[in-house]
Write an enzyme that holds these catalytic residues in place. Structure first.
Site, PDB file in Angstrom:
ATOM      1  N   ASP A  85       0.856  -1.171  -0.086  1.00 16.89           N
ATOM      2  CA  ASP A  85       0.024  -0.021  -0.012  1.00 16.89           C
ATOM      3  C   ASP A  85       0.994   1.226   0.007  1.00 16.89           C
ATOM      4  O   ASP A  85       0.402   2.325  -0.690  1.00 16.89           O
ATOM      5  CB  ASP A  85      -1.086   0.015   1.134  1.00 16.89           C
ATOM      6  N   CYS A 198       5.157  -1.246   7.905  1.00 13.26           N
ATOM      7  CA  CYS A 198       4.948   0.038   8.711  1.00 13.26           C
ATOM      8  C   CYS A 198       4.826  -0.152  10.118  1.00 13.26           C
ATOM      9  O   CYS A 198       4.167  -1.068  10.571  1.00 13.26           O
ATOM     10  CB  CYS A 198       3.734   0.690   8.152  1.00 13.26           C
ATOM     11  N   SER A 474      -6.424   3.835   5.230  1.00 16.77           N
ATOM     12  CA  SER A 474      -4.905   3.356   5.877  1.00 16.77           C
ATOM     13  C   SER A 474      -5.426   3.225   7.059  1.00 16.77           C
ATOM     14  O   SER A 474      -5.759   4.149   7.937  1.00 16.77           O
ATOM     15  CB  SER A 474      -3.831   4.186   5.302  1.00 16.77           C
TER      16      SER A 474
END
Length: 571
Positions: A85, A198, A474
């Site tokens: 992403d 992340c 997100s």
């Protein structure tokens, strides 16, 4: 351990005179008769060189294979796709993201079916790859162990920990004159210093927590950051453990039950996790024939305390959770508070309660609160319903101060137009951005809106406007951003009928999302509505748009286990 191949799927490619041609292929790859006589374990990873999230998975897969081999199995490694992403964000590539979840599940299913593997160990690193592999495990229902590839280490900028989200927000600061191009460049060069997904409690780490809470991953296995060699130890143990599951015939649907799905939703809420879990948990449930839709998920959210002070709403990242004691200490305190079902089976062959017996909550840390000292009494994610979203919507409230918002709509039929508006500062305090035709069917592909929301935050307007969409956000998004509005605009959901200037009322305290327009006016607008044509009239995205269902049910693309007459594992 000795295994009877005549009871396993791999008998179809390895047992009997008629399988001599099949065995000749195995000899060609260096296997011997002893290897061919053992269970075949598919070791699947979503390794690729698209982004740091997945770059360490092939290394860990080699450790899984050593564990399988040591426990008398024959590992068969393969890779499947992933769409990362962070790279796909903010442009048309994001339409591929949610679709990749289905492709990952489908391609894993096809590989296992085609080659008659007896079990799966799956390694995943980025957002959609985690639920995609868990969905495949539940669909095939062969003994399976899931393993997360680990998070990225935090970057350092001006003495502070930073993540890629700080870079997205810095773009907004730059566009509004609050950061120089040199500062932006300096930040981008240090924000992502290693392999791994992340670091905040975004979708990857949220679903990693889910993998332990739902029982498909070994305790502690999701904790260590991707570069740490400790990950390889857990990978080795995952390979050994899957052989135990074959011996005991413990399958994913013995593990993924209504109760374990509730455990999974509980840890999402307690950690202020990604709203995307509202899509992925129903989809995993669907593979098991269990009804567990957005309504069920948000009911759990309502009664779960918010315990983890994690980015984007809080201070810490996944590495800090690992150093504080890992995911098991979160599950432990939730269990002590009565929020976790302890009688659920897990891949250890023991119940959740049994797994937690040796876990002690670490009081010498500030990352995770105990159940009786929460950051807030209810979870970090909230469901909303009302005439603007009759089938529901979802918002992450972790770290938000104001849970109510009333404002005037400014409408956009794609994210690019909204981002252009933000970039040019063509909006005002009190506006409610409405970004539509970005749902599963209408996008197609249900894009995330991080580029837009991060730019708004970077301009210092994050708490002064709201945003609603039939697309997604997100896990890194913060602010009053409501996603998954259902029904979506492409099927003439109410969001398609909103006009500039309409008043929208959002209330995350009582779970309300209302469009303040009379019903007769909406009916008149509906009579004039025309179906919107997309540019995707062939290929994968077209095919997806024709089969995908509502976001409120997980945006799934097939009938699920309820329509099965048999499972692959029983062939």
């Amino acid at each position: 351990m000795k295994f009877d191949k005549n009871k396993l799927p791999s008998r179809h490619v390895s047992v009997g005179p008629e399988r001599a041609p099949h065995r000749s292929y195995y000899y060609a790859m260096g296997l011997n008769e002893d290897d061919i006589g053992k269970p075949f374990v598919g070791v699947v990873s979503t390794w690729n060189e698209a982004a740091p999230c997945n770059i360490a998975l092939m290394r860990q897969a080699q450790s899984v294979k050593k564990g399988v081999t040591q426990a008398e199995g024959t590992p068969r490694e393969f890779c499947t796709i992933t769409v990362t992403d962070g790279i796909a964000m903010g442009h048309q590539g994001m339409k591929s993201s949610l679709v990749s979840r289905e492709v990952i599940a489908d391609s894993t299913e096809l590989t296992v079916r085609g080659h008659c593997y007896d079990a799966i160990v799956g390694l995943a690193g980025c957002d959609k790859s985690l639920p995609g592999l868990m969905m495949a495990m539940c669909r095939l229902n062969v003994p399976s162990v899931f393993m997360y590839g680990g998070s990225i280490l935090p970057g350092k900028y001006k003495g502070k920990d930073v993540t890629v989200v700080d870079v997205f927000e810095a773009v907004g600061k730059y566009s509004s004159g609050n950061a120089t191009e040199e500062e932006l460049h300096e930040l981008e060069c240090v924000a992502c210093p290693s392999a791994g997904a992340c670091g905040g409690q975004f979708t990857a780490n949220t679903m990693a927590c889910v993998s332990e809470a739902i029982g498909l991953a070994l305790p502690y296995s999701s904790g260590a950051p991707a570069p740490y060699e400790e990950r390889d130890k857990y990978a080795y143990e995952a390979g050994k453990q899957v052989m135990q599951l074959i011996e005991k015939n413990i399958r994913p649907r013995d593990i993924v039950t209504r109760k374990s799905l509730e455990n999974a939703a509980t840890i999402v809420a307690a950690t202020g996790g990604s709203t995307n879990a509202g899509l992925h948990l129903p989809a995993i449930a669907h593979e098991c024939g269990i009804k567990f839709d957005l309504d069920d998920v948000v009911e759990i959210f309502k009664r779960t305390p918010y315990l983890a002070d994690l980015k984007p709403g809080g201070q810490y990242v996944a590495k800090d959770v690992y150093e504080a004691g890992g995911v098991p200490i979160i599950i432990k305190t939730l269990f002590e508070g009565g929020y976790i079902h302890g009688d659920c089976m897990t891949v250890t062959g023991k119940t959740m309660k049994e797994n937690l017996e040796s876990v002690k909550f670490n009081k010498e840390q500030n990352v995770i609160r105990s159940y009786d000292n929460p950051l807030s009494p209810t979870g970090g994610v909230v469901g909303l319903k009302g005439n603007l979203a009759p089938d529901g919507a979802i918002v992450k409230v972790a770290g938000m101060e104001n849970l109510k918002f009333k404002g005037k709509a400014i409408c956009f039929d794609c994210e690019e137009d909204a981002f252009e508006c933000v970039k040019n500062n063509n909006y005002s305090e009190g506006d409610v951005f409405v970004i539509r035709y970005e749902g599963p069917k209408g996008g197609p592909g249900m894009r995330e809106m991080l580029s837009t929301t991060a730019a708004i935050y970077g301009q210092g307007m994050g708490d002064k406007v709201a945003l609603i969409t039939d697309g997604r956000f997100s896990g890194a998004t913060r602010g009053f951003c409501v996603g998954h509005v259902s029904p979506e605009a492409a099927v003439c959901g109410t969001i398609a009928l909103v006009q500039d200037g309409d008043e929208i009322i959002l209330d995350a305290e009582i779970g309300e999302i209302q469009l303040n327009v009379p019903e007769n006016v909406l009916e008149e607008r509906k009579s004039k509505w025309k179906e919107r044509v997309t540019d995707f009239n062939s290929g994968t995205l077209w095919k997806y748009s024709k089969t995908v269902g509502s976001a409120s049910s997980g945006a799934v693309t097939h009938p699920g286990a309820k329509e099965e007459t048999h499972t692959y594992a029983d062939i």
